[in-house]
Design a protein around this motif. Structure first.
Motif, PDB file in Angstrom:
ATOM      1  N   ARG A  60      63.312  24.515  37.879  1.00 51.96           N
ATOM      2  CA  ARG A  60      62.475  25.249  37.127  1.00 51.96           C
ATOM      3  C   ARG A  60      62.393  26.800  37.869  1.00 51.96           C
ATOM      4  NH1 ARG A  60      60.379  21.165  39.063  1.00 51.96           N
ATOM      5  NH2 ARG A  60      59.312  22.267  40.845  1.00 51.96           N
ATOM      6  N   VAL A  61      62.279  27.811  36.964  1.00 52.83           N
ATOM      7  CA  VAL A  61      62.083  29.273  37.120  1.00 52.83           C
ATOM      8  C   VAL A  61      60.809  29.672  36.678  1.00 52.83           C
ATOM      9  CG1 VAL A  61      64.584  29.619  37.759  1.00 52.83           C
ATOM     10  CG2 VAL A  61      63.728  30.076  35.366  1.00 52.83           C
ATOM     11  N   GLY A  62      60.380  30.751  37.157  1.00 49.19           N
ATOM     12  CA  GLY A  62      59.371  31.478  36.574  1.00 49.19           C
ATOM     13  C   GLY A  62      59.091  32.869  36.965  1.00 49.19           C
ATOM     14  N   TYR A  63      58.231  33.638  36.406  1.00 48.76           N
ATOM     15  CA  TYR A  63      58.281  35.020  36.783  1.00 48.76           C
ATOM     16  C   TYR A  63      56.623  35.147  36.133  1.00 48.76           C
ATOM     17  CZ  TYR A  63      57.498  40.026  36.546  1.00 48.76           C
ATOM     18  OH  TYR A  63      56.954  41.321  36.420  1.00 48.76           O
ATOM     19  N   ALA A  64      55.665  35.988  37.106  1.00 46.55           N
ATOM     20  CA  ALA A  64      54.153  36.203  36.745  1.00 46.55           C
ATOM     21  C   ALA A  64      54.050  37.749  37.188  1.00 46.55           C
ATOM     22  CB  ALA A  64      53.345  35.436  37.279  1.00 46.55           C
ATOM     23  N   ASN A  65      53.209  38.396  36.394  1.00 43.42           N
ATOM     24  CA  ASN A  65      53.175  39.993  36.742  1.00 43.42           C
ATOM     25  C   ASN A  65      51.402  39.873  36.321  1.00 43.42           C
ATOM     26  OD1 ASN A  65      52.301  42.512  36.130  1.00 43.42           O
ATOM     27  ND2 ASN A  65      54.433  43.020  36.339  1.00 43.42           N
ATOM     28  N   PHE A  66      50.756  40.279  37.289  1.00 39.40           N
ATOM     29  CA  PHE A  66      48.974  40.343  37.096  1.00 39.40           C
ATOM     30  C   PHE A  66      48.862  41.884  37.208  1.00 39.40           C
ATOM     31  CE2 PHE A  66      50.096  36.259  38.992  1.00 39.40           C
ATOM     32  CZ  PHE A  66      49.211  35.363  38.255  1.00 39.40           C
ATOM     33  N   GLY A  67      48.530  42.543  36.326  1.00 35.19           N
ATOM     34  CA  GLY A  67      47.944  43.907  36.155  1.00 35.19           C
ATOM     35  C   GLY A  67      47.158  44.239  36.893  1.00 35.19           C
ATOM     36  N   ASN A  68      46.837  45.437  36.954  1.00 28.01           N
ATOM     37  CA  ASN A  68      45.811  46.519  38.018  1.00 28.01           C
ATOM     38  C   ASN A  68      44.671  46.532  37.216  1.00 28.01           C
ATOM     39  OD1 ASN A  68      44.458  47.888  39.735  1.00 28.01           O
ATOM     40  ND2 ASN A  68      45.735  49.899  39.321  1.00 28.01           N
ATOM     41  N   PRO A  69      43.658  45.925  37.782  1.00 24.28           N
ATOM     42  CA  PRO A  69      42.041  46.045  37.040  1.00 24.28           C
ATOM     43  C   PRO A  69      41.550  47.420  37.097  1.00 24.28           C
ATOM     44  CG  PRO A  69      41.887  44.698  39.100  1.00 24.28           C
ATOM     45  CD  PRO A  69      43.482  44.891  38.989  1.00 24.28           C
ATOM     46  N   PHE A  70      42.068  48.110  38.096  1.00 26.09           N
ATOM     47  CA  PHE A  70      41.321  49.306  38.489  1.00 26.09           C
ATOM     48  C   PHE A  70      41.867  50.543  37.798  1.00 26.09           C
ATOM     49  CE2 PHE A  70      41.083  46.983  42.378  1.00 26.09           C
ATOM     50  CZ  PHE A  70      39.861  46.799  42.581  1.00 26.09           C
ATOM     51  N   LYS A  71      40.889  51.563  37.342  1.00 21.04           N
ATOM     52  CA  LYS A  71      41.169  52.898  36.996  1.00 21.04           C
ATOM     53  C   LYS A  71      41.511  53.885  37.770  1.00 21.04           C
ATOM     54  CE  LYS A  71      38.231  52.273  32.708  1.00 21.04           C
ATOM     55  NZ  LYS A  71      37.143  52.994  31.946  1.00 21.04           N
ATOM     56  N   GLY A  72      42.581  54.703  37.554  1.00 16.67           N
ATOM     57  CA  GLY A  72      42.637  55.924  38.578  1.00 16.67           C
ATOM     58  C   GLY A  72      43.508  55.655  39.691  1.00 16.67           C
ATOM     59  N   GLU A  73      44.168  56.426  40.282  1.00 21.11           N
ATOM     60  CA  GLU A  73      44.973  56.326  41.603  1.00 21.11           C
ATOM     61  C   GLU A  73      44.386  56.485  42.674  1.00 21.11           C
ATOM     62  OE1 GLU A  73      48.478  56.035  41.104  1.00 21.11           O
ATOM     63  OE2 GLU A  73      48.097  55.623  38.990  1.00 21.11           O
ATOM     64  N   ASP A  74      43.175  56.689  42.896  1.00 20.61           N
ATOM     65  CA  ASP A  74      42.537  56.907  43.971  1.00 20.61           C
ATOM     66  C   ASP A  74      41.714  55.766  44.517  1.00 20.61           C
ATOM     67  OD1 ASP A  74      40.490  57.297  41.834  1.00 20.61           O
ATOM     68  OD2 ASP A  74      39.378  58.602  43.183  1.00 20.61           O
ATOM     69  N   ILE A  75      41.738  54.761  43.660  1.00 27.67           N
ATOM     70  CA  ILE A  75      41.053  53.469  43.864  1.00 27.67           C
ATOM     71  C   ILE A  75      42.115  52.344  44.224  1.00 27.67           C
ATOM     72  CG2 ILE A  75      39.463  51.602  42.974  1.00 27.67           C
ATOM     73  CD1 ILE A  75      38.352  53.886  41.011  1.00 27.67           C
ATOM     74  N   ASN A  76      41.750  51.331  44.996  1.00 30.37           N
ATOM     75  CA  ASN A  76      42.539  50.438  45.258  1.00 30.37           C
ATOM     76  C   ASN A  76      43.410  49.890  44.174  1.00 30.37           C
ATOM     77  OD1 ASN A  76      41.456  50.524  47.717  1.00 30.37           O
ATOM     78  ND2 ASN A  76      40.375  48.498  47.688  1.00 30.37           N
ATOM     79  N   THR A  77      44.495  49.746  44.153  1.00 32.52           N
ATOM     80  CA  THR A  77      45.340  49.141  43.266  1.00 32.52           C
ATOM     81  C   THR A  77      45.701  47.634  43.543  1.00 32.52           C
ATOM     82  OG1 THR A  77      47.403  50.228  43.917  1.00 32.52           O
ATOM     83  CG2 THR A  77      46.240  51.441  42.301  1.00 32.52           C
ATOM     84  N   SER A  78      45.992  47.066  42.689  1.00 35.50           N
ATOM     85  CA  SER A  78      46.503  45.492  43.089  1.00 35.50           C
ATOM     86  C   SER A  78      47.334  44.918  42.021  1.00 35.50           C
ATOM     87  CB  SER A  78      45.122  44.782  43.164  1.00 35.50           C
ATOM     88  OG  SER A  78      44.442  44.489  42.274  1.00 35.50           O
ATOM     89  N   ALA A  79      48.423  45.295  41.639  1.00 33.72           N
ATOM     90  CA  ALA A  79      49.179  44.836  40.654  1.00 33.72           C
ATOM     91  C   ALA A  79      50.022  43.890  41.536  1.00 33.72           C
ATOM     92  CB  ALA A  79      50.010  45.799  39.923  1.00 33.72           C
ATOM     93  N   SER A  80      50.464  42.470  40.993  1.00 39.60           N
ATOM     94  CA  SER A  80      50.977  41.856  41.733  1.00 39.60           C
ATOM     95  C   SER A  80      52.399  41.214  40.639  1.00 39.60           C
ATOM     96  CB  SER A  80      50.381  40.416  42.037  1.00 39.60           C
ATOM     97  OG  SER A  80      49.322  40.998  43.122  1.00 39.60           O
ATOM     98  N   GLU A  81      53.277  40.854  41.376  1.00 41.98           N
ATOM     99  CA  GLU A  81      54.530  40.139  40.851  1.00 41.98           C
ATOM    100  C   GLU A  81      54.936  38.811  41.541  1.00 41.98           C
ATOM    101  OE1 GLU A  81      57.046  42.936  38.122  1.00 41.98           O
ATOM    102  OE2 GLU A  81      57.480  43.429  40.301  1.00 41.98           O
ATOM    103  N   TYR A  82      55.351  37.955  40.903  1.00 37.76           N
ATOM    104  CA  TYR A  82      55.690  36.566  41.557  1.00 37.76           C
ATOM    105  C   TYR A  82      56.953  36.154  40.874  1.00 37.76           C
ATOM    106  CZ  TYR A  82      51.202  36.477  43.861  1.00 37.76           C
ATOM    107  OH  TYR A  82      50.000  36.782  44.504  1.00 37.76           O
ATOM    108  N   ILE A  83      57.979  35.631  41.628  1.00 32.58           N
ATOM    109  CA  ILE A  83      59.028  35.097  41.037  1.00 32.58           C
ATOM    110  C   ILE A  83      59.199  33.644  41.837  1.00 32.58           C
ATOM    111  CG2 ILE A  83      61.714  35.047  40.995  1.00 32.58           C
ATOM    112  CD1 ILE A  83      61.591  38.197  41.156  1.00 32.58           C
ATOM    113  N   THR A  84      59.204  32.642  40.852  1.00 37.77           N
ATOM    114  CA  THR A  84      59.146  31.212  41.641  1.00 37.77           C
ATOM    115  C   THR A  84      60.420  30.435  41.113  1.00 37.77           C
ATOM    116  OG1 THR A  84      57.914  30.508  39.674  1.00 37.77           O
ATOM    117  CG2 THR A  84      56.630  31.194  41.232  1.00 37.77           C
ATOM    118  N   CYS A  85      60.766  29.612  41.692  1.00 33.12           N
ATOM    119  CA  CYS A  85      61.836  28.482  41.469  1.00 33.12           C
ATOM    120  C   CYS A  85      61.325  27.289  42.203  1.00 33.12           C
ATOM    121  CB  CYS A  85      63.172  29.048  41.905  1.00 33.12           C
ATOM    122  SG  CYS A  85      63.436  29.321  43.666  1.00 33.12           S
ATOM    123  N   GLY A  86      62.082  26.229  41.684  1.00 30.21           N
ATOM    124  CA  GLY A  86      61.831  24.830  42.195  1.00 30.21           C
ATOM    125  C   GLY A  86      62.996  23.843  41.765  1.00 30.21           C
TER     126      GLY A  86
END
Length: 131
Positions: free
Chosen positions: A44-70
């Motif tokens: 198996r292989v996979g990819y996930a991208n979770f977008g940033n829920p915050f507006k603006g550059e001055d607030i915590n950003t939390s975009a995440s990416e994952y690559i998986t295999c098995g």
């Protein structure tokens, strides 16, 4: 259960709703993956991208990416699976604290945000017996 009601303070409710609307925006999630099977073997292989829920550059950003295999083996009596995931999370501005002043209708917080980029790995093995 705990409950909280702000029926007695519509100004507070409006203020909180405005802050939420100004702070958060739409975020998208993309996940894609596939599995190949050959006899009792799996890959198996996979990819996930979770977008940033915050507006603006001055607030915590939390975009995440994952690559998986098995890889795995599935027999009639037992199965074995080994998986690996690599993820990155970019938090440009991380504040140590934020305090909301109801009377002043504004946020007070740390004036010196830290930049935090997180990279992490996960290895997971599963062994199962059917009976």
């Amino acid at each position: 259960f705990m409950s909280y009601s702000i029926d007695d303070s519509p100004m507070l409710e409006n203020s909180l709703n405005n802050n939420i609307e100004n702070m958060f925006g739409g975020a998208s999630t993309l996940r894609i993956g596939g599995e190949l099977r050959y006899s009792n073997l799996r890959a198996r292989v996979g990819y996930a991208n979770f977008g940033n829920p915050f507006k603006g550059e001055d607030i915590n950003t939390s975009a995440s990416e994952y690559i998986t295999c098995g890889i795995g083996f599935r027999g009639k009596i037992f199965s074995f699976d080994l998986a690996y995931a690599y993820g990155t999370t970019n938090n440009r501005n991380v504040y140590s604290y934020d305090v909301y002043d109801i009377n002043a209708d504004r946020w007070y917080g740390d004036d010196n945000p830290a930049k935090s980029d997180r990279k992490h790995s996960l290895i997971q093995a599963t062994f199962a017996i059917r009976f």
